[in-house]
Design a protein around this motif. Structure first.
Motif, PDB file in Angstrom:
ATOM      1  N   ASP A 208       0.908  -1.180  -0.062  1.00  0.00           N
ATOM      2  CA  ASP A 208       0.199   0.044  -0.004  1.00  0.00           C
ATOM      3  C   ASP A 208       0.787   1.300  -0.076  1.00  0.00           C
ATOM      4  O   ASP A 208       1.874   1.159   0.069  1.00  0.00           O
ATOM      5  N   ASP A 380      -6.007  -6.778  -0.694  1.00  0.00           N
ATOM      6  CA  ASP A 380      -7.079  -6.654   0.605  1.00  0.00           C
ATOM      7  C   ASP A 380      -6.979  -7.968   1.249  1.00  0.00           C
ATOM      8  O   ASP A 380      -7.507  -8.059   2.517  1.00  0.00           O
ATOM      9  N   GLU A 383      -4.921  -7.888   4.231  1.00  0.00           N
ATOM     10  CA  GLU A 383      -5.608  -7.038   5.232  1.00  0.00           C
ATOM     11  C   GLU A 383      -6.680  -7.842   6.012  1.00  0.00           C
ATOM     12  O   GLU A 383      -6.653  -7.972   7.229  1.00  0.00           O
TER      13      GLU A 383
END
Length: 487
Positions: A208, A380, A383
């Protein structure tokens, strides 16, 4: 009287002075099947055996417990006694044993040994997702506990934990622990060095924008490591490119279709530090409108709040304005004369809204616009792994009271995530994930029991239609179920 009270324990019926054996013992069985299938697919028994020796079985049982019953992690022994796994792996799970095992695991850098072993399963090349999160703790005995940028709601010192996940296999392969004050950008060098030392080649790290910096980009370029990483909006060159691209990016030749929607993409080169870096500039028309509305609404509300605010005798107008406007302070001009007089800085606002809907993703290599965007969007998954990892760690604040124990617990979490990720891969490929979460699936399979009769014969309860459908996803045939796990 300070006399020890008599304690009794029910041992069952007695006949002719002898204990009558129970007719049957029932164990949880079905929920173990997909978990053990994932363990075998990843060769975890052999890998843990080579790394941890005599502690391997205990770590594996702890990981399986938290995959199947994460809410029962404090009742590990009870779960173990009720599960058929106790007949396969006879071990002691007392609190003293678990504490000893965690310290032993944390003292041998098991995460790095595991990386070299698991790469034989996941492969040593390809795309890998990288991210960092923080865990808060009330302990005073961990030297890595420091205050820093907190990603949690707890106002406590923290440690930072990084995680690397293989894109192709979806399996987490490595974690590391850093002091709580360490910022994201400074962890990239260590991660690159560790991956290279483990024999990783032709790797692309997908990160990121918190990792975006000139030193990181130059370090990855010098070491031949590919990357896909959004550019930070705070960099002047990034702002300049976003504004310049706005003039031509909306042309028809730049259209691509992503997830059913239309996105505009334009390839550019930008200088970051001493390096010339490739970048795809993306323009999302739908997001442009939403971001503009959100920005103007927040700016208006904060200006209105500031103009109505009175400054008390002990307060300073500058501090009041900064507190109320926050990140929007640079978009206004103000003066205070008994009250606040606020006006908009049109040029600053114009530059900000002209960047709405624009995302710039830098990369190394020859990747098209769709690949770069799709790989970044899939990031993601790491995450989500972190989010589930915090529940496996026992929630926050952490309860560990030493670095070795913490490293051991985080290693168990790594094994948990590997098992869970392997199961999710099968569920996603078959479409089972549309109807079942991992927890719901295991709850359905938990109804499938193994019964040990008085004559030591073992039988498996009837398999329902739902259970058959689930087990087929993991290539477990109904006729193989009774003997899939052998003690």
């Amino acid at each position: 009287s300070k006399q020890i009270r008599l304690k009794s324990e029910y041992i069952g019926p007695v006949k002719a002075g002898k204990i009558v054996q129970r007719m049957a013992v029932t164990y949880s069985y079905g929920d173990l099947l997909p978990v053990m299938k994932a363990v075998r697919d990843l060769n975890l028994e052999d890998i843990l055996g080579r790394i941890l020796g005599e502690n391997a079985t205990t770590v594996l049982i702890m990981a399986m417990n938290r995959v199947i019953r994460p809410e029962a992690m404090d009742l590990l022994e009870e779960w173990y006694d009720d599960s058929y796994i106790s007949t396969i792996y006879p071990v002691s799970l007392s609190s003293s044993t678990l504490s000893r095992v965690m310290k032993a695991v944390g003292s041998i850098e098991a995460n790095r040994l595991y990386l070299k072993e698991i790469l034989r399963v996941t492969g040593r090349s390809g795309a890998m997702y990288y991210d960092l999160t923080s865990y808060s703790s009330q302990s005073r005995n961990m030297e890595f506990l420091e205050y820093g940028y907190s990603r949690s709601e707890y106002d406590l010192p923290q440690v930072n934990v990084s995680l690397v996940e293989s894109s192709e296999s979806g399996i987490p392969i490595f974690y590391d622990i850093y002091p709580g004050s360490v910022v994201d950008v400074t962890t990239v060098h260590n991660t690159v060095d560790i991956l290279k030392s483990a024999g990783v080649k032709d790797v692309t790290l997908i990160m990121d924008r918190g990792m975006f910096s000139s030193p990181n980009i130059e370090y990855m370029l010098d070491n031949g490591v590919g990357f896909i990483m959004p550019a930070s909006d705070s960099v002047k060159e990034v702002k300049r490119m976003a504004l310049l691209s706005r003039r031509s990016i909306g042309r028809g030749g730049n259209m691509i279709r992503v997830s059913g929607g239309i996105v505009f993409a334009q390839r550019q080169e930008m200088r970051i530090g001493k390096s010339l870096v490739n970048a795809w500039v993306y323009y999302f028309p739908a997001r442009d409108k939403m971001e503009r509305v959100s920005f103007y609404s927040a700016l208006h509300d904060r200006m209105h709040q500031l103009s109505r605010r009175t400054v008390r005798r002990w307060e300073k107008p500058r501090e009041v304005a900064s507190e109320i406007m926050g990140p929007y302070l640079s978009f206004i001009s103000w003066k205070h004369d008994e009250s606040f007089h606020v006006s908009v800085r049109d040029n600053a606002v114009s530059q900000r809204v002209n960047r709405c809907g624009i995302t710039i993703i830098t990369f190394k290599g020859d990747h098209d616009a769709q690949y770069v965007l799709s790989e970044y969007k899939k990031r993601d998954s790491v995450e989500k792994l972190f989010l589930s990892s915090k529940s496996f760690a026992g929630g926050e604040p952490l309860r560990d009271h030493g670095m070795e124990t913490l490293r051991g617990e985080m290693f168990v979490n790594l094994i948990i995530l590997a098992i869970r990720s392997r199961m999710l891969q099968d569920m996603r490929a078959s479409g089972l994930l549309k109807n079942y979460s991992v927890e719901k699936m295991l709850l359905e399979l938990q109804k499938l029991k193994k019964v040990k009769l008085q004559d030591r014969k073992k039988i498996t309860t009837e398999i329902t239609r739902k259970q058959k459908d689930i087990l087929e996803v993991f290539s477990i045939k109904p006729e193989h179920v009774p003997n899939f796990l052998k003690s």
